[in-house]
Design a protein around this motif. Structure first.
Motif, PDB file in Angstrom:
ATOM      1  N   ALA A   1       0.840  -1.200   0.000  1.00  0.00           N
ATOM      2  CA  ALA A   1       0.000   0.000   0.000  1.00  0.00           C
ATOM      3  C   ALA A   1       0.873   1.248   0.000  1.00  0.00           C
ATOM      4  O   ALA A   1       0.628   2.205  -0.744  1.00  0.00           O
ATOM      5  N   LYS A   2       1.914   1.221   0.820  1.00  0.00           N
ATOM      6  CA  LYS A   2       2.819   2.375   0.887  1.00  0.00           C
ATOM      7  C   LYS A   2       3.536   2.564  -0.452  1.00  0.00           C
ATOM      8  O   LYS A   2       3.675   3.675  -0.960  1.00  0.00           O
ATOM      9  N   MET A   3       3.957   1.443  -1.011  1.00  0.00           N
ATOM     10  CA  MET A   3       4.658   1.476  -2.293  1.00  0.00           C
ATOM     11  C   MET A   3       3.775   2.101  -3.371  1.00  0.00           C
ATOM     12  O   MET A   3       4.198   2.991  -4.120  1.00  0.00           O
ATOM     13  N   TRP A   4       2.541   1.646  -3.421  1.00  0.00           N
ATOM     14  CA  TRP A   4       1.612   2.195  -4.423  1.00  0.00           C
ATOM     15  C   TRP A   4       1.278   3.645  -4.112  1.00  0.00           C
ATOM     16  O   TRP A   4       1.078   4.449  -5.018  1.00  0.00           O
ATOM     17  N   ALA A   5       1.203   3.985  -2.823  1.00  0.00           N
ATOM     18  CA  ALA A   5       0.909   5.375  -2.463  1.00  0.00           C
ATOM     19  C   ALA A   5       1.975   6.290  -3.052  1.00  0.00           C
ATOM     20  O   ALA A   5       1.675   7.364  -3.581  1.00  0.00           O
ATOM     21  N   TRP A   6       3.217   5.842  -3.003  1.00  0.00           N
ATOM     22  CA  TRP A   6       4.290   6.652  -3.586  1.00  0.00           C
ATOM     23  C   TRP A   6       4.180   6.690  -5.107  1.00  0.00           C
ATOM     24  O   TRP A   6       4.360   7.719  -5.738  1.00  0.00           O
ATOM     25  N   MET A   7       3.903   5.526  -5.664  1.00  0.00           N
ATOM     26  CA  MET A   7       3.815   5.479  -7.127  1.00  0.00           C
ATOM     27  C   MET A   7       2.654   6.335  -7.631  1.00  0.00           C
ATOM     28  O   MET A   7       2.697   6.887  -8.725  1.00  0.00           O
ATOM     29  N   MET A   8       1.617   6.454  -6.804  1.00  0.00           N
ATOM     30  CA  MET A   8       0.442   7.217  -7.220  1.00  0.00           C
ATOM     31  C   MET A   8       0.486   8.667  -6.724  1.00  0.00           C
ATOM     32  O   MET A   8      -0.479   9.418  -6.920  1.00  0.00           O
TER      33      MET A   8
ATOM     34  N   ILE B   1      -2.727  11.406 -19.991  1.00  0.00           N
ATOM     35  CA  ILE B   1      -3.283  12.490 -19.187  1.00  0.00           C
ATOM     36  C   ILE B   1      -2.446  13.750 -19.377  1.00  0.00           C
ATOM     37  O   ILE B   1      -1.236  13.675 -19.641  1.00  0.00           O
ATOM     38  N   ALA B   2      -3.118  14.871 -19.241  1.00  0.00           N
ATOM     39  CA  ALA B   2      -2.428  16.149 -19.452  1.00  0.00           C
ATOM     40  C   ALA B   2      -1.849  16.693 -18.154  1.00  0.00           C
ATOM     41  O   ALA B   2      -0.747  17.234 -18.125  1.00  0.00           O
ATOM     42  N   HIS B   3      -2.596  16.537 -17.065  1.00  0.00           N
ATOM     43  CA  HIS B   3      -2.146  17.045 -15.781  1.00  0.00           C
ATOM     44  C   HIS B   3      -2.051  15.908 -14.785  1.00  0.00           C
ATOM     45  O   HIS B   3      -2.787  14.926 -14.892  1.00  0.00           O
ATOM     46  N   PRO B   4      -1.159  16.066 -13.823  1.00  0.00           N
ATOM     47  CA  PRO B   4      -1.042  15.025 -12.797  1.00  0.00           C
ATOM     48  C   PRO B   4      -2.367  14.827 -12.064  1.00  0.00           C
ATOM     49  O   PRO B   4      -3.099  15.773 -11.843  1.00  0.00           O
ATOM     50  N   ILE B   5      -2.630  13.597 -11.724  1.00  0.00           N
ATOM     51  CA  ILE B   5      -3.862  13.285 -10.987  1.00  0.00           C
ATOM     52  C   ILE B   5      -3.488  12.890  -9.566  1.00  0.00           C
ATOM     53  O   ILE B   5      -2.544  12.128  -9.362  1.00  0.00           O
ATOM     54  N   ALA B   6      -4.257  13.389  -8.611  1.00  0.00           N
ATOM     55  CA  ALA B   6      -4.042  12.988  -7.219  1.00  0.00           C
ATOM     56  C   ALA B   6      -4.844  11.719  -6.976  1.00  0.00           C
ATOM     57  O   ALA B   6      -5.945  11.745  -6.444  1.00  0.00           O
ATOM     58  N   TRP B   7      -4.264  10.600  -7.433  1.00  0.00           N
ATOM     59  CA  TRP B   7      -5.000   9.334  -7.462  1.00  0.00           C
ATOM     60  C   TRP B   7      -5.658   8.998  -6.137  1.00  0.00           C
ATOM     61  O   TRP B   7      -6.829   8.648  -6.097  1.00  0.00           O
ATOM     62  N   THR B   8      -4.874   9.096  -5.063  1.00  0.00           N
ATOM     63  CA  THR B   8      -5.392   8.603  -3.789  1.00  0.00           C
ATOM     64  C   THR B   8      -6.202   9.651  -3.043  1.00  0.00           C
ATOM     65  O   THR B   8      -6.916   9.315  -2.107  1.00  0.00           O
ATOM     66  N   ALA B   9      -6.087  10.901  -3.440  1.00  0.00           N
ATOM     67  CA  ALA B   9      -6.774  11.945  -2.681  1.00  0.00           C
ATOM     68  C   ALA B   9      -8.053  12.403  -3.357  1.00  0.00           C
ATOM     69  O   ALA B   9      -9.038  12.725  -2.697  1.00  0.00           O
ATOM     70  N   SER B  10      -8.061  12.423  -4.682  1.00  0.00           N
ATOM     71  CA  SER B  10      -9.239  12.969  -5.344  1.00  0.00           C
ATOM     72  C   SER B  10     -10.424  12.017  -5.185  1.00  0.00           C
ATOM     73  O   SER B  10     -10.269  10.795  -5.284  1.00  0.00           O
ATOM     74  N   PRO B  11     -11.605  12.565  -4.917  1.00  0.00           N
ATOM     75  CA  PRO B  11     -12.772  11.733  -4.618  1.00  0.00           C
ATOM     76  C   PRO B  11     -13.133  10.763  -5.745  1.00  0.00           C
ATOM     77  O   PRO B  11     -13.597   9.658  -5.481  1.00  0.00           O
ATOM     78  N   GLU B  12     -12.912  11.177  -7.003  1.00  0.00           N
ATOM     79  CA  GLU B  12     -13.343  10.291  -8.103  1.00  0.00           C
ATOM     80  C   GLU B  12     -12.419   9.086  -8.260  1.00  0.00           C
ATOM     81  O   GLU B  12     -12.839   8.028  -8.695  1.00  0.00           O
ATOM     82  N   THR B  13     -11.131   9.298  -7.969  1.00  0.00           N
ATOM     83  CA  THR B  13     -10.179   8.237  -8.273  1.00  0.00           C
ATOM     84  C   THR B  13      -9.792   7.394  -7.065  1.00  0.00           C
ATOM     85  O   THR B  13      -9.245   6.303  -7.233  1.00  0.00           O
ATOM     86  N   ALA B  14     -10.095   7.886  -5.854  1.00  0.00           N
ATOM     87  CA  ALA B  14      -9.580   7.209  -4.660  1.00  0.00           C
ATOM     88  C   ALA B  14     -10.014   5.742  -4.613  1.00  0.00           C
ATOM     89  O   ALA B  14      -9.190   4.841  -4.397  1.00  0.00           O
TER      90      ALA B  14
END
Ligand SMILES: Nc1ncnc2c1ncn2[C@@H]1O[C@H](COP(=O)(O)OP(=O)(O)OP(=O)(O)O)[C@@H](O)[C@H]1O
Ligand SMILES: [Mg+2]
Lengths: 368, 331
Positions: B158-165, B182-195
């Motif tokens: 989980a930590k490893m992926w958290a860094w990768m994401m 993608i054009a802009h970086p995505i906050a994978w783990t923080a943004s509500p749609e992608t978390a």
């Protein structure tokens, strides 16, 4: 209606060649049996014919058409596996119908074929059962039924009876023979270990050894006139006695002196140059008889073991040679271990093999 | 005896009835005694580590216990689950777990996560298993290598992926950007749609090997000769898969799915580490843990834990029953 023609068929698994060039002609409607020791390539040859294994060299023709690269289905063959290979989760009916549903045959046609096969094999009462609810013999019949429904040009059997008990084997063997009679023109190839199956079922037997064909012929041909030592000892039970011998006189008939036996005339002709050559003398246990009292017979020796099987008595005789001599005497013969007896054989029943193992052919004695 | 067996079951039962008292004599009593003797250590351990904590949790869910004062807990009935508070002016409000929107959000998150990730894992696991079941050079090595994600502790992966994401330094954004997805970086783990998808991706990565291995075990039980029979029958491979392979490995798949589903319903560590404090991914276990140990609402957390236990128990029972029924029908 199918003829098969194998020309120089080879099969190798990686670097290991298992079949070394098999030549074979199988006529339409013939029942051919492959026999041979374990590991000689019987199953491999059958699977090559079925199309389950690629051919590494040579050609395989069915009805004159080269089928080397043809899928099993298009070859028009059906196969009955030693392990039955039934679909465990399908009813007997579905097991037989499964392969048919893809052919364009209509539902009614499939149903007709399945029921006909079931009737032929007397498995109608079990059509709704699963394979595990059947006995071994019933499963075997379902496997045969599945093959029949495909209406194949060529039927392949790989030791279909080896998982059955002795009584059921005999019964199923007779059923298979009947089946073959009923399916005129269908070619059948049958692999077995069992000599009785081979002798009773076959039109022709193919004896295989180490990936080679040793001899092809009718059962009685193989029995009476084996081409070589291997066939001579493989066909017939107990195996033929083979003794080292020396040619003492050549000519129209040959006189040989077997190890541990008396000088004897064999009705085969040999050239003068063959004199003093080392050969093998073969005599089947059932061709040996007790020499009349006081006579010397062909072999003289001490009885080392007596086995009474009811209809025959097997006698093992120590003649001073390397191996004991086996004799199969009719009926219950009152012999005891340790007694000295003499055995003789008709000259026509003697087989002579050269040092290379090939038969030195008997002259045709029919005219005489 | 065989005749009695096949043609006259009543007689057989009668025979058994006669035979039973005799059988139940010294021998079977002794057997039963030794059976209990062998079971006893396991039963004691289970009682200590499973039954006792479970009973305590259930008990606390009916009290006003707090983390500081477990012994001073008083029975409060169903208050932690549902309570109607009358404000005296004709209005009132429901309180308790069953009226808690956040709790139902956690239930929804958990169920959605479970259904999606287990579904993907089952399909992928099946594909992997089919590939690993086919002979090819180096298969043993691949079989072992596939297990690596499963062998890594969840916290670590989980930590490893958290860094990768990570939205700024993560390799994932970097790669996707460089190939232009993608054009802009995505906050994978923080943004509500992608978390939730971040969680699902990591879970799929981690547990597909487990699925694949369970299904592979099922595949290896399928006798090889029936495939040859199908080949000779000329059955199309796709049809063989649907009509032969799948029915035969269904028991294995069913077991694998229930294993994974039960695991997924209890998900905690992955979400706790990968997407902390995100209401889009908060699972039932995370909800319970927060209340138990962070918000000092020990009794409330106990109620959540009890409810989670009930949900899992119900799903298991229903699933086993349904799977059995189907299996029974198929036989
Ligand atoms: N897949 C394979 N890879 C390598 N060698 C094989 C393979 N299958 C069979 N062989 C070898 O080919 C030879 C012939 O095998 P085959 O199964 O045809 O024997 P068989 O005559 O049917 O024997 P049996 O009577 O015991 O069934 C054996 O020596 C076997 O070891
Ligand atoms: Mg074989």
């Amino acid at each position: 209606m199918a003829t098969l023609k194998l020309t120089g068929v080879r099969k190798a698994y990686g670097a290991v060649e298992v079949l070394h060039g098999i030549d074979l002609d199988i006529r339409s409607g013939e029942f051919v049996v492959f026999v041979g020791p374990s590991g000689c390539g019987k199953s491999t040859l059958l699977r090559v014919i079925a199309g389950l294994e690629d051919i590494t060299g040579g050609t395989l023709e069915i009805d004159g058409e080269v089928v080397n690269a043809m899928s099993p289905k298009r070859r028009g063959i059906a196969m009955v596996f030693q392990s039955y290979a039934l679909y465990p989760h399908m009813s007997v009916y579905d097991n037989m119908a499964f392969g048919l549903t893809l052919e364009k045959a209509g539902k009614a046609e499939i149903d007709r074929r399945v029921r006909e096969a079931a009737r032929l094999l007397q498995i109608e009462p079990y059509l709704d059962r699963l394979p595990k609810q059947l006995s071994g013999g019933q499963r075997q019949r379902v496997a045969i039924g599945r093959a029949i429904t495909r209406d194949p040009r060529v039927f392949l059997f790989d030791e279909p009876l080896s998982n059955l008990d002795a009584a059921l084997r005999v019964q199923t063997r007779i059923e298979i023979a009947r089946l073959h009679e009923g399916m005129e023109g269908t070619t059948m190839i049958y692999v077995t270990h069992d000599q009785v199956e081979a002798m009773t079922l076959a039109d022709r037997i193919v004896v295989l050894n180490k990936g080679h064909v040793e001899q092809v012929g009718s059962p009685m041909e193989l029995y009476a006139r084996p081409d070589n030592l291997f066939v001579a000892q493989f066909i017939g039970s107990p195996a033929m006695n083979v003794l080292p011998a020396t040619i003492e006189a050549t000519g129209e008939t040959t006189r040989v002196k077997p190890q541990g036996g008396a000088l004897v005339s064999v009705p085969v002709s040999t050239p003068t140059a063959a004199i003093r050559q080392a050969v093998h003398l073969g005599v089947r246990p059932e061709d040996l008889t007790l020499a009349p009292a006081g006579g010397d017979g062909l072999f003289r020796g001490v009885v080392t073991l007596v086995e009474k099987l009811g209809e025959v008595t097997l006698v093992y005789l120590d003649t001073g040679g390397e191996k004991p001599l086996t004799a199969k005497l009719a009926g219950d013969v009152p012999l005891e271990r340790g007694t000295t007896i003499a055995l003789s054989a008709r000259p026509e029943a003697l087989h002579l093999f050269g040092s290379d193992g090939r038969a030195i052919r008997q002259r045709m004695r029919l005219a005489a | 005896m065989a005749q009695v067996h096949s043609s006259a079951p009543p007689t057989r039962h009668a025979l058994q009835a006669v035979a039973r008292p005799a059988l139940k004599s010294e021998l079977s009593r002794q057997r039963r005694r030794s059976a209990w003797l062998f079971l006893a250590p396991m039963l004691v351990v289970l009682a200590l580590v499973a039954a006792w904590p479970l009973a305590r949790t259930i008990w606390f869910s009916f009290t006003d216990a707090s983390l500081d004062d477990l012994s001073g807990a008083h029975f409060v009935g169903l208050r932690n689950y549902l309570e109607y508070v009358d404000y005296g002016d004709g209005t009132g409000e429901y309180f308790g777990l069953l009226a808690d929107g956040e709790w139902w959000g956690a239930v929804w998150n958990t169920v959605r996560y479970t259904v999606i990730s287990v579904a993907i894992e089952t399909v992928l696991g099946l594909v992997f298993a089919l590939v690993l079941n086919a002979p090819f050079p180096g298969r043993g090595l691949v079989r072992a290598a596939v297990l690596i994600p499963w062998a890594i502790p969840t916290i670590v992966s989980a930590k490893m992926w958290a860094w990768m994401m990570n939205d700024q330094f993560g390799i994932l954004n970097d790669m996707l950007q460089s190939i232009g997805v993608i054009a802009h970086p995505i906050a994978w783990t923080a943004s509500p749609e992608t978390a939730i998808w971040a969680v699902i991706i990591v879970d799929v990565w981690k547990t597909t090997p487990f699925m694949a291995l369970l299904i592979l075990a099922g595949l290896q039980m399928v006798p090889g000769d029936i495939y040859e029979a199908a080949k000779i029958d000329g059955v199309h491979p796709v049809k063989v898969f649907w009509r032969v392979t799948l029915p035969l490995i269904r028991p294995a798949i069913l077991v694998a799915v229930i294993f994974r589903a039960l695991d997924a319903l209890r998900v905690f560590d992955l979400i706790y580490v990968l997407t902390p404090n995100n209401s889009q991914t908060k699972s039932m276990s995370v909800f319970a843990q927060e209340n138990l140990f962070q918000f000092d609402k020990f009794a409330y957390g106990s109620a959540a834990s009890t409810f989670l236990f009930l949900v899992i128990a119900m799903i298991t029972l229903v699933y086993i029953k349904a799977a059995r029924l189907e299996l029974g029908g198929g036989r």
